[in-house]
Design a protein around this motif. Structure first.
Motif, PDB file in Angstrom:
ATOM      1  N   PRO A 143       0.810  -1.224   0.000  1.00 48.87           N
ATOM      2  CA  PRO A 143       0.000   0.000   0.000  1.00 48.87           C
ATOM      3  C   PRO A 143       0.845   1.277   0.000  1.00 48.87           C
ATOM      4  N   ARG A 144       2.060   1.217   0.524  1.00 50.94           N
ATOM      5  CA  ARG A 144       2.870   2.438   0.618  1.00 50.94           C
ATOM      6  C   ARG A 144       4.228   2.241  -0.034  1.00 50.94           C
ATOM      7  N   PRO A 168       4.809   1.347   7.877  1.00 50.01           N
ATOM      8  CA  PRO A 168       3.577   0.908   8.521  1.00 50.01           C
ATOM      9  C   PRO A 168       2.381   1.334   7.673  1.00 50.01           C
ATOM     10  N   PRO A 169       1.252   0.633   7.808  1.00 48.95           N
ATOM     11  CA  PRO A 169       0.075   1.029   7.029  1.00 48.95           C
ATOM     12  C   PRO A 169      -0.355   2.449   7.396  1.00 48.95           C
ATOM     13  N   ARG A 202       0.949   4.381  13.602  1.00 45.21           N
ATOM     14  CA  ARG A 202       2.174   5.108  13.874  1.00 45.21           C
ATOM     15  C   ARG A 202       3.142   4.179  14.569  1.00 45.21           C
ATOM     16  N   VAL A 203       4.346   4.076  14.015  1.00 37.32           N
ATOM     17  CA  VAL A 203       5.373   3.269  14.669  1.00 37.32           C
ATOM     18  C   VAL A 203       6.459   4.211  15.157  1.00 37.32           C
ATOM     19  N   GLN A 220       4.487  -3.297  11.301  1.00 36.15           N
ATOM     20  CA  GLN A 220       3.463  -3.168  12.341  1.00 36.15           C
ATOM     21  C   GLN A 220       3.978  -3.499  13.732  1.00 36.15           C
ATOM     22  N   ARG A 221       5.284  -3.578  13.875  1.00 38.51           N
ATOM     23  CA  ARG A 221       5.884  -3.915  15.178  1.00 38.51           C
ATOM     24  C   ARG A 221       5.363  -5.259  15.681  1.00 38.51           C
ATOM     25  N   VAL A 222       5.173  -6.196  14.778  1.00 40.22           N
ATOM     26  CA  VAL A 222       4.719  -7.518  15.183  1.00 40.22           C
ATOM     27  C   VAL A 222       5.946  -8.403  15.352  1.00 40.22           C
TER      28      VAL A 222
END
Lengths: 400, 487
Positions: free
Chosen positions: B39-40, B49-50, B54-55, B155-157
């Motif tokens: 998407p970005r 991040p999407p 916010r990361v 996504q900080r996963v």
């Protein structure tokens, strides 16, 4: 010194490997030569349909019933040949003969099916018309717009990946030799037969490769490449190469139980053992190049063919709309003006035979049997005059 | 036909290579479309991040400074058309005889097919980790290091709670550092090479100087990994992933033939044995390629990144995997070539502007070649990792042994495509991306040929799976003959 063989076969496709097997069974010493690898031409790149009904293209322009009737005996023989094949080869070829449906949507198309199945029934082909409730029972996966189908219980499919390698392995088991990367440089007539000059396209592992071999008889079974093999000797093989495209979906649970064709449009659909659905039916790919195909012809898939074929498939089998297309490929088939193969002796080259073109998957094992009989016995066990290589030449030139 | 729009330049891939090219070409006045699956903008290395997320301290490190600047410039550039979430599945080139020559770039977006008719196409589709088959590599929890990084960056996963990183590429160090920084437990970082081999890499001063920032970054990672108490094992390999439904442990053995194996518990394994360039679109379009260790199939180009197909250019990892900075440089050079060919810049100016870039690119590629040499697992190791019962093709569940049997039974099989016909290897949803190189390696071993000589699967459209219905939706079936219709 060249090695001596009874028969040299040019082309390691289905017909060539099957002929090597048949000739091996008759005790002949056989060599098969191919410029590429085993099964890399149309034999391994078709969709594996076993279609015994008279093809829609034969019905174009209202073909006369008498002529259509002539097409049936070879199909009857092919049905027997395929049924026997797993036992004869003793190898897995994923043969399925659950029946095939040729569908019609319109009154005109239905009429065509009626006329066709009358001829077929008279000729002894197991075909009947199925419509209405019976059709939805036999093939619930067909779209409602499909009103009628001719049902041939013997039709089905075999796996093109496996059939030719199975013939090749069986032929090798009988002592046949298969030489790949071996391009025919020339045929030289000699008192005791033919000397075949070989150009090796790849370095051969193992023993040094001979530059020629001698054979009493030569069988050209090189599909679309056959004309360019015989052209240097003034032989005009009435075949034209055509690149066709095939599409395959991801795997899914069994849904399409028959070979599905369309009498009025280009379509064939079937589901293979692994669960993938194969979609084809004569949509073209682009074939670029000069007059000869050569070892690596340039073939490009076409966007319009992919789109058209996908649309036709969903049009007739709506459930396919939920699947992903994962692969397409193309193969180079060869066609003739009358849609019949080229099968027989080359009159101007004694001891040279040809078996190539048109329906060579469905009918290939049968062509191989017939031409092997012709080579060994001097005549085939059924009339093959219809397929003679010089049938388009002026009548005066014919020897018999 | 698929409805299409026109543009001067279609760029596939919005990573550093695609971004740098898009900036140059757009600023020079070309009408540019930038396509990417995500998407970005940013590609995998600068995976954002999407929107709406916010990361904090996203890609904070010094090494990412250049990338962040590139992203910022691209996102604010006027005139650049970004087509996000677009999967390019086919390149259809004009027939040789056709008058107007535009390439048709076909893509899928949200289940619909569209196309761009572009005068020039620049492929900058990056690379992916070379998949290495070993027992248990199909278990959930066994993944590429890149996948672990993507989850973290976007996504900080955390991919797991207890991670083991293994392979032969220094990227393992960077990933370990990122995981530790995110608070994830890393139980071991395992390199197959001996310490000696890794030091030899640094012995030559030329690559050392040209890649100083990368090396310093690597050294900082090692220091932090050690400080965190994570065992850094060299000369060892993960030979098996153990577990029933998901990975529960790995078996670790010395890379040499002697020494005892041990089992280390984990819930995630991240692997990196080097990379394969994503050249499937270029190969599908007919661009001439060659096999290179450490990069896979790479596109052969001239000094302005022109491939053998007229008006198809490549950038980034497609000319040889060399990292983000090299990708940006080659993207810029490719764009200069395009704008000058299109008449927006004189050949002289393009030549002058690219000279400096080319010099820097050359140094980075020298370093990359050295790195690839050191990082590449030996053929012996790869063979040892994949005993006969190992799954080779995960999609079709074909084992190493099954392919071996087929190759023994039929001495005439010489190419990956023929092996595919015989055994179904490479016939699944991944289209051979996972197994092709292993299939070719096996073929090479059986036939006594070098890997470079073994042809791979033939890439054809679609190079990524597409919904059949999306294709069908673009058709206009010939209408039935009205006389034929039954009331």
């Amino acid at each position: 010194m060249s090695a001596r063989y009874d028969v040299a076969i040019i082309g390691a496709g289905l017909v060539g490997c099957a002929a090597a097997f048949e000739l091996g069974l008759r005790g002949r010493r056989v060599a098969v030569l191919d410029q590429g690898e085993v099964n890399r031409g149309a034999s391994g790149r078709n969709a594996g349909s076993l279609h015994f009904q008279i093809e829609p293209r034969m019905l174009e322009g209202g073909a006369d019933p008498q002529r259509l009737a002539q097409l049936i005996p070879v199909n009857l023989r092919a049905i027997e040949d395929w049924r026997e094949l797993p036992g004869r080869l003793r190898r897995e070829i994923e043969l399925v003969m659950h029946g095939g449906l040729m569908v019609a949507e319109t009154a005109g198309e239905r009429e065509l099916l009626v006329r066709k199945s009358e001829v077929e029934t008279r000729g002894g082909l197991p075909v009947r018309l199925v419509e209405g409730e019976e059709l939805s029972r036999v093939a619930p996966y067909l779209a409602e717009r499909v009103r009628c189908a001719s049902y041939c219980t013997a039709e089905g499919h075999a796996n093109p990946r496996l059939v030719t390698p199975a013939f090749a392995a069986a032929a090798r088991h009988l002592g046949g030799e298969i030489m790949t990367g071996a391009r025919v440089g020339g045929l030289e007539g000699r008192p005791e037969g033919w000397r075949i000059h070989i150009e090796w396209l790849r370095q051969q592992s193992g023993t040094a490769a001979a530059s020629s071999l001698d054979a009493e008889a030569v069988l050209v079974a090189a599909g679309a490449w056959s004309p360019e093999i015989l052209a240097p000797y003034g032989v005009r093989v009435p075949l034209v190469p055509v690149a066709l495209s095939m599409n395959v979906t991801e795997r899914c649970a069994p849904v399409v139980h028959h070979l599905v064709q369309h009498v009025g449009r280009r379509l064939s659909v079937k589901q293979v053992e692994a669960g993938n659905v194969l979609i084809g039916g004569g949509w073209p790919a682009s074939l670029f190049g000069s007059e000869t195909l050569g070892p690596n012809p340039e073939v490009w898939l076409r966007e319009d063919s992919m789109i058209g074929n996908a649309a036709m498939a969903i049009h007739v089998v709506p459930v396919l709309a939920g699947l992903n297309l994962i692969r397409t490929w193309s193969g180079i088939a060869s066609v003739s003006v009358d849609h019949l193969p080229v099968l027989g002796a080359i009159a101007s080259m004694p001891g040279v035979f040809i078996a190539a073109g048109e329906s060579s998957f469905t009918l290939g094992p049968t062509y191989a049997r017939l031409v092997s009989e012709l080579i060994c016995l001097g005549q085939a066990s059924m009339p093959i005059g219809l397929y003679r290589p010089d049938r388009f030449e002026p009548a005066a030139d014919r020897s018999a | 036909m698929i409805a299409s729009e026109r543009c001067d330049l279609a760029i596939v891939g919005a990573g550093p290579g695609g971004l740098a090219a898009a900036l140059v070409a757009t600023e020079c006045g070309l009408d540019v479309c930038l396509l990417d699956e995500q998407p970005r903008l940013g590609g995998q290395i600068y995976r954002q991040p999407p929107l709406g997320f916010r990361v904090d301290s996203w890609l904070a490190g010094r090494v990412y400074r250049r990338g962040r600047a590139l992203l910022k410039r691209a996102e604010t550039l006027r005139g650049l058309r970004h087509i996000p979430e677009a999967t390019v599945w086919g390149l259809f080139s004009p027939e040789p005889a056709a008058g107007e020559s535009r390439h048709r770039v076909c893509f899928e977006r949200a289940g619909e097919l569209s196309a761009l008719d572009a005068r020039y196409v620049l492929l900058a589709s990056g690379c992916y980790e070379m998949p290495v088959p070993f027992p248990g590599w199909h278990l959930p929890g066994v993944m590429s290091v890149g996948a672990i990084q993507t989850l973290l960056k976007s996504q900080r996963v955390a991919a797991g709670r207890n991670v083991i990183l293994a392979g032969s590429h220094p990227l393992l160090l960077i990933a370990a550092d990122q995981l530790l920084e995110a608070g994830v437990r890393v139980s071991a970082v395992i390199f197959s090479q001996s310490p000696g081999a890794m030091i030899r890499m640094l012995a030559s001063p030329v690559p050392l100087i040209s890649a100083l920032p990368q090396l310093l970054h690597g050294a900082r990672c090692v220091r932090r990994i050690r400080r965190a108490g994570v065992p850094l094992l060299s000369g060892h390999v993960v030979t098996e992933a153990l577990g029933s439904d998901t990975v529960e442990a790995v078996r670790v053995c010395p890379s040499g033939h002697h020494g005892e194996s041990r089992v280390i518990a984990c819930d995630t394994v991240g692997l990196c044995y080097g990379f394969l360039a994503s050249t499937e679109l270029a190969r599908q379009a007919g661009a001439r390629c060659a096999w290179e260790t450490g990069s896979g199939w790479v596109v052969r180009t001239d000094e302005f990144m022109r491939s053998s197909v007229p008006n198809i250019r490549v950038a980034g990892e497609l000319i040889g995997v060399a990292g983000a900075e090299a990708a940006a440089l080659s993207g810029e050079i490719a764009a200069l070539g395009i704008v000058s060919d299109a008449g927006y810049l004189t050949a002289g100016a393009a030549s002058i502007r690219s000279r400096q870039l080319r010099r820097r690119l050359g140094r980075l590629r020298t370093f990359a070649a050295r790195l690839a040499e050191v990082a590449a697992p030996s053929p012996e190791l790869l063979r040892r990792l994949a005993p006969p019962e190992t799954l080779l093709c995960r999609c079709e569940e074909v084992t190493v042994g099954t392919l071996g049997d087929a190759l023994r039974a039929d001495p005439a099989v010489e190419s990956a495509s023929t092996a595919k016909l015989l055994t179904r290897v490479g016939m699944g949803m991944c289209q051979g991306r996972m197994c092709e190189h292993a299939v070719r390696r096996l073929l090479g071993e059986f036939r006594g040929r070098a890997l470079e000589e073994i042809p791979g699967f033939v890439p054809r459209p679609p190079v990524k799976p597409i919904p059949l219905a999306a294709l069908a939706a673009r058709a206009t079936l010939p209408p039935l003959d009205p006389k034929d219709r039954v009331a």
